[in-house]
Write a protein that holds these residues in place. Structure first.
Motif, PDB file in Angstrom:
ATOM      1  N   LEU A   1       0.843  -1.236  -0.082  1.00  0.00           N
ATOM      2  CA  LEU A   1      -0.039  -0.116  -0.010  1.00  0.00           C
ATOM      3  C   LEU A   1       0.680   1.119  -0.025  1.00  0.00           C
ATOM      4  O   LEU A   1       1.980   1.272   0.631  1.00  0.00           O
ATOM      5  N   ILE A   2       0.462   2.219  -0.702  1.00  0.00           N
ATOM      6  CA  ILE A   2       1.100   3.487  -0.703  1.00  0.00           C
ATOM      7  C   ILE A   2       0.330   4.625  -0.148  1.00  0.00           C
ATOM      8  O   ILE A   2      -0.979   4.773  -0.203  1.00  0.00           O
ATOM      9  N   HIS A   3       0.829   5.349   0.858  1.00  0.00           N
ATOM     10  CA  HIS A   3       0.326   6.300   1.723  1.00  0.00           C
ATOM     11  C   HIS A   3       0.267   7.536   0.741  1.00  0.00           C
ATOM     12  O   HIS A   3       1.306   8.276   0.663  1.00  0.00           O
ATOM     13  N   GLY A   4      -0.783   8.037   0.108  1.00  0.00           N
ATOM     14  CA  GLY A   4      -0.732   9.135  -0.765  1.00  0.00           C
ATOM     15  C   GLY A   4      -0.888  10.368  -0.149  1.00  0.00           C
ATOM     16  O   GLY A   4       0.114  11.460  -0.453  1.00  0.00           O
ATOM     17  N   SER A   5      -1.851  10.587   0.745  1.00  0.00           N
ATOM     18  CA  SER A   5      -1.930  11.786   1.253  1.00  0.00           C
ATOM     19  C   SER A   5      -2.599  11.912   2.603  1.00  0.00           C
ATOM     20  O   SER A   5      -3.119  10.797   3.209  1.00  0.00           O
ATOM     21  N   GLN A   6      -2.548  12.594   3.439  1.00  0.00           N
ATOM     22  CA  GLN A   6      -2.880  12.538   5.000  1.00  0.00           C
ATOM     23  C   GLN A   6      -3.617  14.119   5.482  1.00  0.00           C
ATOM     24  O   GLN A   6      -2.577  15.153   4.930  1.00  0.00           O
ATOM     25  N   ASP A   7      -4.711  14.116   6.029  1.00  0.00           N
ATOM     26  CA  ASP A   7      -4.862  15.393   6.570  1.00  0.00           C
ATOM     27  C   ASP A   7      -5.607  15.245   7.985  1.00  0.00           C
ATOM     28  O   ASP A   7      -6.027  14.140   8.145  1.00  0.00           O
ATOM     29  N   PHE A   8      -5.317  16.354   8.700  1.00  0.00           N
ATOM     30  CA  PHE A   8      -6.019  16.222  10.241  1.00  0.00           C
ATOM     31  C   PHE A   8      -6.962  17.752  10.151  1.00  0.00           C
ATOM     32  O   PHE A   8      -6.251  18.633   9.837  1.00  0.00           O
ATOM     33  N   GLU A   9      -8.194  17.612  10.923  1.00  0.00           N
ATOM     34  CA  GLU A   9      -8.597  18.707  11.153  1.00  0.00           C
ATOM     35  C   GLU A   9      -9.138  18.710  12.565  1.00  0.00           C
ATOM     36  O   GLU A   9      -9.710  17.758  12.996  1.00  0.00           O
ATOM     37  N   TYR A  10      -8.915  19.797  13.063  1.00  0.00           N
ATOM     38  CA  TYR A  10      -9.347  19.631  14.792  1.00  0.00           C
ATOM     39  C   TYR A  10     -10.015  20.956  15.167  1.00  0.00           C
ATOM     40  O   TYR A  10     -10.184  22.006  14.586  1.00  0.00           O
ATOM     41  N   ASN A  11     -10.978  20.711  16.307  1.00  0.00           N
ATOM     42  CA  ASN A  11     -11.538  21.868  16.849  1.00  0.00           C
ATOM     43  C   ASN A  11     -10.967  22.169  17.980  1.00  0.00           C
ATOM     44  O   ASN A  11     -11.310  23.243  18.542  1.00  0.00           O
ATOM     45  N   ARG A  12     -10.290  21.381  18.382  1.00  0.00           N
ATOM     46  CA  ARG A  12      -9.292  21.776  19.640  1.00  0.00           C
ATOM     47  C   ARG A  12      -8.291  20.674  19.759  1.00  0.00           C
ATOM     48  O   ARG A  12      -8.309  19.450  19.235  1.00  0.00           O
ATOM     49  N   PRO A  13      -7.183  20.810  20.547  1.00  0.00           N
ATOM     50  CA  PRO A  13      -6.084  19.808  20.663  1.00  0.00           C
ATOM     51  C   PRO A  13      -6.661  18.643  21.650  1.00  0.00           C
ATOM     52  O   PRO A  13      -7.598  18.880  22.355  1.00  0.00           O
ATOM     53  N   LEU A  14      -6.007  17.651  21.483  1.00  0.00           N
ATOM     54  CA  LEU A  14      -6.322  16.607  22.368  1.00  0.00           C
ATOM     55  C   LEU A  14      -5.787  16.608  23.679  1.00  0.00           C
ATOM     56  O   LEU A  14      -4.424  16.978  23.775  1.00  0.00           O
ATOM     57  N   ILE A  15      -6.434  16.480  24.752  1.00  0.00           N
ATOM     58  CA  ILE A  15      -5.899  16.572  26.281  1.00  0.00           C
ATOM     59  C   ILE A  15      -5.462  15.291  26.541  1.00  0.00           C
ATOM     60  O   ILE A  15      -6.300  14.263  26.600  1.00  0.00           O
ATOM     61  N   VAL A  16      -4.423  15.206  27.356  1.00  0.00           N
ATOM     62  CA  VAL A  16      -3.963  13.857  27.955  1.00  0.00           C
ATOM     63  C   VAL A  16      -4.936  13.440  29.128  1.00  0.00           C
ATOM     64  O   VAL A  16      -5.482  14.419  29.798  1.00  0.00           O
ATOM     65  N   GLY A  17      -5.208  12.238  29.095  1.00  0.00           N
ATOM     66  CA  GLY A  17      -6.003  11.670  29.895  1.00  0.00           C
ATOM     67  C   GLY A  17      -7.617  11.568  29.573  1.00  0.00           C
ATOM     68  O   GLY A  17      -8.398  10.725  29.976  1.00  0.00           O
TER      69      GLY A  17
ATOM     70  N   LYS B   1     -11.997   7.892   5.955  1.00  0.00           N
ATOM     71  CA  LYS B   1     -12.145   9.167   7.017  1.00  0.00           C
ATOM     72  C   LYS B   1     -12.280   8.805   8.391  1.00  0.00           C
ATOM     73  O   LYS B   1     -13.117   7.735   8.771  1.00  0.00           O
ATOM     74  N   ASN B   2     -11.206   9.137   9.378  1.00  0.00           N
ATOM     75  CA  ASN B   2     -11.465   8.766  10.980  1.00  0.00           C
ATOM     76  C   ASN B   2     -11.905   9.767  11.450  1.00  0.00           C
ATOM     77  O   ASN B   2     -11.828  11.266  11.393  1.00  0.00           O
ATOM     78  N   PHE B   3     -12.610   9.353  12.458  1.00  0.00           N
ATOM     79  CA  PHE B   3     -13.482  10.582  13.370  1.00  0.00           C
ATOM     80  C   PHE B   3     -13.128  10.310  15.070  1.00  0.00           C
ATOM     81  O   PHE B   3     -12.887   9.129  15.341  1.00  0.00           O
ATOM     82  N   GLY B   4     -12.848  11.526  15.654  1.00  0.00           N
ATOM     83  CA  GLY B   4     -12.657  11.548  16.958  1.00  0.00           C
ATOM     84  C   GLY B   4     -13.498  12.187  17.783  1.00  0.00           C
ATOM     85  O   GLY B   4     -13.504  13.513  17.460  1.00  0.00           O
ATOM     86  N   GLU B   5     -14.529  11.802  18.406  1.00  0.00           N
ATOM     87  CA  GLU B   5     -15.491  12.685  19.345  1.00  0.00           C
ATOM     88  C   GLU B   5     -15.227  12.572  20.795  1.00  0.00           C
ATOM     89  O   GLU B   5     -14.827  11.476  21.279  1.00  0.00           O
ATOM     90  N   ASP B   6     -15.725  13.439  21.419  1.00  0.00           N
ATOM     91  CA  ASP B   6     -15.911  13.405  22.956  1.00  0.00           C
ATOM     92  C   ASP B   6     -17.006  12.741  23.209  1.00  0.00           C
ATOM     93  O   ASP B   6     -17.840  11.936  22.533  1.00  0.00           O
ATOM     94  N   SER B   7     -17.341  12.370  24.756  1.00  0.00           N
ATOM     95  CA  SER B   7     -18.491  11.729  24.966  1.00  0.00           C
ATOM     96  C   SER B   7     -19.783  12.090  24.614  1.00  0.00           C
ATOM     97  O   SER B   7     -20.899  11.496  24.674  1.00  0.00           O
ATOM     98  N   GLY B   8     -19.844  13.481  24.237  1.00  0.00           N
ATOM     99  CA  GLY B   8     -21.267  14.267  23.930  1.00  0.00           C
ATOM    100  C   GLY B   8     -21.204  14.344  22.405  1.00  0.00           C
ATOM    101  O   GLY B   8     -22.082  15.070  22.028  1.00  0.00           O
ATOM    102  N   ASP B   9     -20.720  13.518  21.633  1.00  0.00           N
ATOM    103  CA  ASP B   9     -20.811  13.280  20.412  1.00  0.00           C
ATOM    104  C   ASP B   9     -19.973  14.577  19.689  1.00  0.00           C
ATOM    105  O   ASP B   9     -20.537  14.696  18.190  1.00  0.00           O
ATOM    106  N   ASN B  10     -19.589  15.411  20.257  1.00  0.00           N
ATOM    107  CA  ASN B  10     -18.811  16.432  19.562  1.00  0.00           C
ATOM    108  C   ASN B  10     -17.629  15.947  18.907  1.00  0.00           C
ATOM    109  O   ASN B  10     -16.807  15.448  19.415  1.00  0.00           O
ATOM    110  N   VAL B  11     -17.501  16.507  17.771  1.00  0.00           N
ATOM    111  CA  VAL B  11     -16.109  16.010  16.966  1.00  0.00           C
ATOM    112  C   VAL B  11     -14.931  17.042  17.513  1.00  0.00           C
ATOM    113  O   VAL B  11     -15.138  18.106  17.485  1.00  0.00           O
ATOM    114  N   ILE B  12     -14.122  16.186  17.792  1.00  0.00           N
ATOM    115  CA  ILE B  12     -12.691  16.802  18.253  1.00  0.00           C
ATOM    116  C   ILE B  12     -11.786  16.962  17.175  1.00  0.00           C
ATOM    117  O   ILE B  12     -11.258  17.937  16.883  1.00  0.00           O
ATOM    118  N   PHE B  13     -11.694  15.912  16.209  1.00  0.00           N
ATOM    119  CA  PHE B  13     -11.073  15.838  14.996  1.00  0.00           C
ATOM    120  C   PHE B  13     -11.415  14.737  14.000  1.00  0.00           C
ATOM    121  O   PHE B  13     -12.135  13.869  14.538  1.00  0.00           O
TER     122      PHE B  13
END
Lengths: 134, 149
Positions: free
Chosen positions: B75-91, B119-131
């Protein structure tokens, strides 16, 4: 200097990485969980038709983000977009660069690259850095 | 064979932004900045805690997408992007899942290349998209043929 003080055409202080070592890539494999052997084992890279092991594209992209780390009180990377355009081999000396292209509302838009010793971009893209308004 | 996976998504997986994993990751990208690794520094920052580097979501588990079978090699990794609403907090806990956004083919000099967009999604426990992060994987003809056998 703050990001907000940069003008269009200004560059962030660039960073030259030490020559890429096998240990760099072993560490990244472990930390990222990407154990594709073309990044660490010569025979596997050769089997894949490569002249030698190559860095993970995400290793290079991860390194590139450090140009912005020290501005964490001022804002954060809102978007980070990269196209992988070249391979990184052992002993390559990579230089990380960012140039301010545009200011739009609360964001500063940078073009970013990682170049090898021949001046070729191995990854290339954009960072939109969001500035906190408080 | 990838066309039929378009629109499919994985089940949600809970991930934790683990302190030790953040430290190891920051070191592995040559960026052991105290905002990532030093507790006191994090506490004194605007985040009141340490944060994670922007490419850290690479390590999260996004679950498996039913019917999506990727080869182990080639497999060849062609491109990658990240989009954030805020940084990830440790813990913090992040709810992650992934989705096949698209698949298309383009003919070139070295045969027909397949482009798989995940497309990968990361949300908080309230279904708000973080990234969100989008990966384009290039699959060569030779690799696709290997999959069919």
């Amino acid at each position: 200097m703050k990001i907000a003080e940069y003008q269009i055409g200004h560059t962030l202080p660039s960073v030259q990485l030490p020559p890429v070592s096998r240990m760099d890539l072993i560490k990244y494999s472990g930390a990222s969980g990407d154990f594709n052997p073309i990044h660490t084992i010569d025979a596997e890279a050769e089997k894949a038709g490569l002249p030698g092991i190559i860095a993970h594209g995400m290793w290079t992209m991860g390194n590139l983000s450090k140009l912005f780390t020290s501005y964490h009180e001022e804002g954060f990377i809102k978007t980070f977009t990269i196209r992988f355009s070249g391979m990184v081999f052992l002993e390559d000396v990579i230089t990380l660069k960012a140039e301010l292209k545009e200011k739009v509302n609360e964001s500063s838009l940078f073009s970013v690259t990682a170049e090898n010793g021949q001046g070729q971009a191995v990854i290339k893209g954009n960072v939109s850095f969001h500035l906190y308004q408080d | 064979m990838f066309e039929e996976t378009i629109g499919k998504r994985s089940k949600r997986c809970i991930n934790v932004v683990e302190r030790g994993a953040v430290k190891k990751f920051a070191e592995a990208i040559g960026d052991p900045h105290p905002i990532y690794v030093d507790r006191d520094y994090g506490r004194a920052s605007r985040y009141k805690n340490n944060i994670a580097p922007p490419t850290f979501p690479r390590i999260f588990d996004y679950g498996t997408i039913e019917g999506l079978r990727l080869p182990e090699a080639g497999l060849i990794h062609g491109s990658q992007d990240f989009e954030y609403n805020r940084p990830l907090i440790v813990g913090e806990e992040i709810v992650c899942f992934s989705k096949v956004e698209n698949y298309y083919e383009k003919s070139g000099t070295s045969g027909t290349l397949g482009f798989l967009v995940i497309k990968n999604f990361g949300e908080d426990s309230g279904d708000n998209v973080i990234f969100t992060s989008t990966t384009v994987i290039i699959i060569t003809e030779a690799v696709r043929k290997g999959l069919k056998t």
